[in-house]
Write a protein that holds these residues in place. Structure first.
Motif, short mmCIF file in Angstrom:
data_model
loop_
_atom_site.label_atom_id
_atom_site.label_comp_id
_atom_site.label_asym_id
_atom_site.label_seq_id
_atom_site.Cartn_x
_atom_site.Cartn_y
_atom_site.Cartn_z
N THR A 159 0.83 -1.20 0.00
CA THR A 159 0.00 0.00 0.00
C THR A 159 0.86 1.25 0.00
OG1 THR A 159 -1.77 -1.13 1.19
CG2 THR A 159 -1.79 1.27 1.24
N HIS A 160 0.54 2.15 -0.91
CA HIS A 160 1.20 3.45 -0.96
C HIS A 160 0.45 4.49 -0.15
CE1 HIS A 160 2.20 7.44 -2.59
NE2 HIS A 160 3.37 6.93 -2.94
N SER A 161 -0.88 4.59 -0.36
CA SER A 161 -1.66 5.62 0.30
C SER A 161 -3.15 5.34 0.15
CB SER A 161 -1.33 7.00 -0.28
OG SER A 161 -1.33 6.96 -1.69
N ASP A 162 -3.94 6.04 0.95
CA ASP A 162 -5.40 5.92 0.90
C ASP A 162 -5.99 7.03 0.03
OD1 ASP A 162 -5.68 3.67 2.63
OD2 ASP A 162 -5.27 4.99 4.33
N PHE A 163 -7.00 6.65 -0.75
CA PHE A 163 -7.70 7.59 -1.62
C PHE A 163 -9.20 7.50 -1.38
CE2 PHE A 163 -3.74 8.06 -3.68
CZ PHE A 163 -3.82 9.03 -4.67
N VAL A 164 -9.92 8.45 -1.92
CA VAL A 164 -11.38 8.43 -1.85
C VAL A 164 -11.93 8.91 -3.18
CG1 VAL A 164 -11.52 10.77 -0.89
CG2 VAL A 164 -13.41 9.17 -0.53
N ARG A 165 -13.05 8.33 -3.60
CA ARG A 165 -13.73 8.86 -4.78
C ARG A 165 -14.77 9.87 -4.32
NH1 ARG A 165 -15.84 4.44 -8.02
NH2 ARG A 165 -17.78 4.50 -6.84
N PHE A 166 -14.61 11.10 -4.79
CA PHE A 166 -15.56 12.16 -4.51
C PHE A 166 -16.55 12.26 -5.66
CE2 PHE A 166 -12.38 13.86 -1.52
CZ PHE A 166 -13.22 14.23 -0.47
N MET A 167 -17.80 12.58 -5.31
CA MET A 167 -18.84 12.75 -6.33
C MET A 167 -19.62 14.04 -6.06
SD MET A 167 -20.23 11.34 -9.08
CE MET A 167 -19.84 9.57 -9.03
N TYR A 168 -19.70 14.87 -7.08
CA TYR A 168 -20.51 16.08 -7.02
C TYR A 168 -21.78 15.84 -7.82
CZ TYR A 168 -22.03 20.89 -7.85
OH TYR A 168 -22.77 22.06 -7.94
N SER A 169 -22.94 16.07 -7.19
CA SER A 169 -24.22 15.75 -7.83
C SER A 169 -25.08 16.96 -8.10
CB SER A 169 -24.98 14.73 -6.97
OG SER A 169 -24.24 13.54 -6.83
N GLY A 170 -24.46 18.12 -8.22
CA GLY A 170 -25.20 19.30 -8.63
C GLY A 170 -25.80 20.13 -7.52
N GLU A 171 -25.43 19.87 -6.28
CA GLU A 171 -25.94 20.68 -5.18
C GLU A 171 -25.43 22.12 -5.32
OE1 GLU A 171 -25.79 19.04 -1.21
OE2 GLU A 171 -25.31 17.08 -2.03
N ALA A 172 -26.33 23.05 -5.05
CA ALA A 172 -26.00 24.46 -5.23
C ALA A 172 -24.87 24.90 -4.30
CB ALA A 172 -27.23 25.32 -5.01
N VAL A 173 -23.88 25.55 -4.87
CA VAL A 173 -22.78 26.12 -4.10
C VAL A 173 -22.66 27.59 -4.51
CG1 VAL A 173 -20.32 25.99 -3.54
CG2 VAL A 173 -21.58 23.90 -4.12
N ALA A 174 -22.73 28.48 -3.52
CA ALA A 174 -22.70 29.91 -3.83
C ALA A 174 -21.27 30.40 -4.03
CB ALA A 174 -23.37 30.69 -2.70
N PHE A 175 -20.95 30.87 -5.23
CA PHE A 175 -19.66 31.50 -5.49
C PHE A 175 -19.78 32.35 -6.75
CE2 PHE A 175 -19.40 27.36 -7.66
CZ PHE A 175 -18.98 27.72 -8.92
N ASN A 176 -18.92 33.34 -6.84
CA ASN A 176 -18.90 34.22 -7.99
C ASN A 176 -17.95 33.67 -9.06
OD1 ASN A 176 -20.65 36.18 -6.87
ND2 ASN A 176 -18.95 37.04 -5.69
N PHE A 177 -18.35 33.77 -10.31
CA PHE A 177 -17.46 33.38 -11.41
C PHE A 177 -17.73 34.32 -12.58
CE2 PHE A 177 -15.74 30.91 -14.91
CZ PHE A 177 -14.55 30.44 -14.35
N SER A 178 -16.83 35.25 -12.78
CA SER A 178 -17.00 36.29 -13.80
C SER A 178 -16.05 36.06 -14.97
CB SER A 178 -16.70 37.66 -13.18
OG SER A 178 -15.34 37.72 -12.78
N ASN A 179 -16.11 36.95 -15.95
CA ASN A 179 -15.18 36.87 -17.08
C ASN A 179 -13.73 37.01 -16.61
OD1 ASN A 179 -17.16 36.53 -19.02
ND2 ASN A 179 -17.42 38.73 -19.35
N THR A 180 -13.54 37.80 -15.57
CA THR A 180 -12.20 37.96 -15.00
C THR A 180 -11.69 36.64 -14.46
OG1 THR A 180 -12.64 40.26 -14.42
CG2 THR A 180 -10.81 39.16 -13.28
#
Length: 267
Positions: free
Chosen positions: A112-133
């Motif tokens: 064994t080298h290390s432990d990993f986890v599979r993450f899954m994002y299912s579209g839950e709303a997350v509030a953040f800004n994302f502009s052209n900048t």
């Protein structure tokens, strides 16, 4: 049942496995078969593939990038793996395996080298800004140079042919800054995979920018990634409502790979 090399007409035989194993990465299998058919094997039952394994060879090791077995045929897991290892002719092998299947490695010499986890994002709303900048900040104008440099630093071997060609698809989304890069692509109609996602040391703010960008561009589908159990990385996924879906172990055969886990956000 036949277990042996993946046949040239394999695409016609994958329908059953793609239904039972929804994360089967068919396009990655295609690219790997084109590059290294000698490291691609399958188990056939009645003309249908019920298990498949493929590996990509780097300068120091072979990385198992696809390994899917229909749960109704669990007994072939070790047989496929043993056939694969036999044909690696003593080369180092690196494999990401589900923790629930870890006991199946007892008959091998994996460590064994290390432990990993599979993450899954299912579209839950997350509030953040994302502009052209913000978009311009992650536009990755020099993606190839940055990815080549950081990837070699993290994995301690040259994987540029893999990440720059054979892990790139028509639907790839390349994001990057001077401190890191994130590549994602469509696995099927339902899922997007992040692979790879690497950062330089202490580049947490840029890592967050890249994660926000992929959610902005890809967030209407389910997004998954395999990440090491490093606190700062786990916390970032958690903060954007990714769910821990399943635990994994990164294992190796022969020499231990030199991987900087703190810089590896998704393998």
């Amino acid at each position: 049942m036949f277990i042996g090399y993946l046949r040239k007409d394999y695409e016609d035989a994958l329908e059953s496995l793609s239904k039972s194993n929804t994360l089967l990465d068919i396009d990655l299998l295609k690219h790997t078969y084109h590059a290294y058919p000698e490291y691609c094997f399958a188990a056939y039952e009645g003309g249908e593939i019920v298990g498949v394994i493929s590996g990509y060879r780097f300068e120091k090791s072979i990385f198992v990038n696809v390994f899917e077995v229909n749960e109704s045929y669990e007994d072939i897991y070790e047989r496929l793996l043993r056939l694969f290892i036999t044909n690696c002719n003593g080369l180092d092998v690196v494999l990401l395996i589900e923790t629930k299947r870890y006991q199946k490695l007892k008959g091998f010499d994996f460590k064994t080298h290390s432990d990993f986890v599979r993450f899954m994002y299912s579209g839950e709303a997350v509030a953040f800004n994302f502009s052209n900048t913000h978009a311009k900040q992650v536009a990755a104008s020099n993606y190839d140079e940055v990815s080549k440099e950081i990837d070699k630093s993290v994995f301690s071997e040259d994987r540029h042919e893999y990440i720059g060609k054979d892990l790139v698809f028509s639907n790839s989304l390349k994001l990057g800054t001077q401190s890191g890069f994130l590549h994602s692509y469509v696995v099927n109609k339902k899922y997007i995979k992040i692979s790879p996602w690497l950062m330089k040391n202490e580049a947490f703010l840029d890592a967050e920018k890249l994660l926000r960008a992929v959610l902005y561009y890809r967030g209407l589908k389910k997004i998954y990634a395999y990440a090491p159990m490093v606190k700062e990385i786990i916390d970032l996924y958690d903060s954007y409502k990714f769910k821990k879906e399943e635990s994994f172990k990164l294992v190796y055969l022969n020499n231990m790979p030199e991987i900087k886990l703190e810089n590896l956000y998704a393998i």
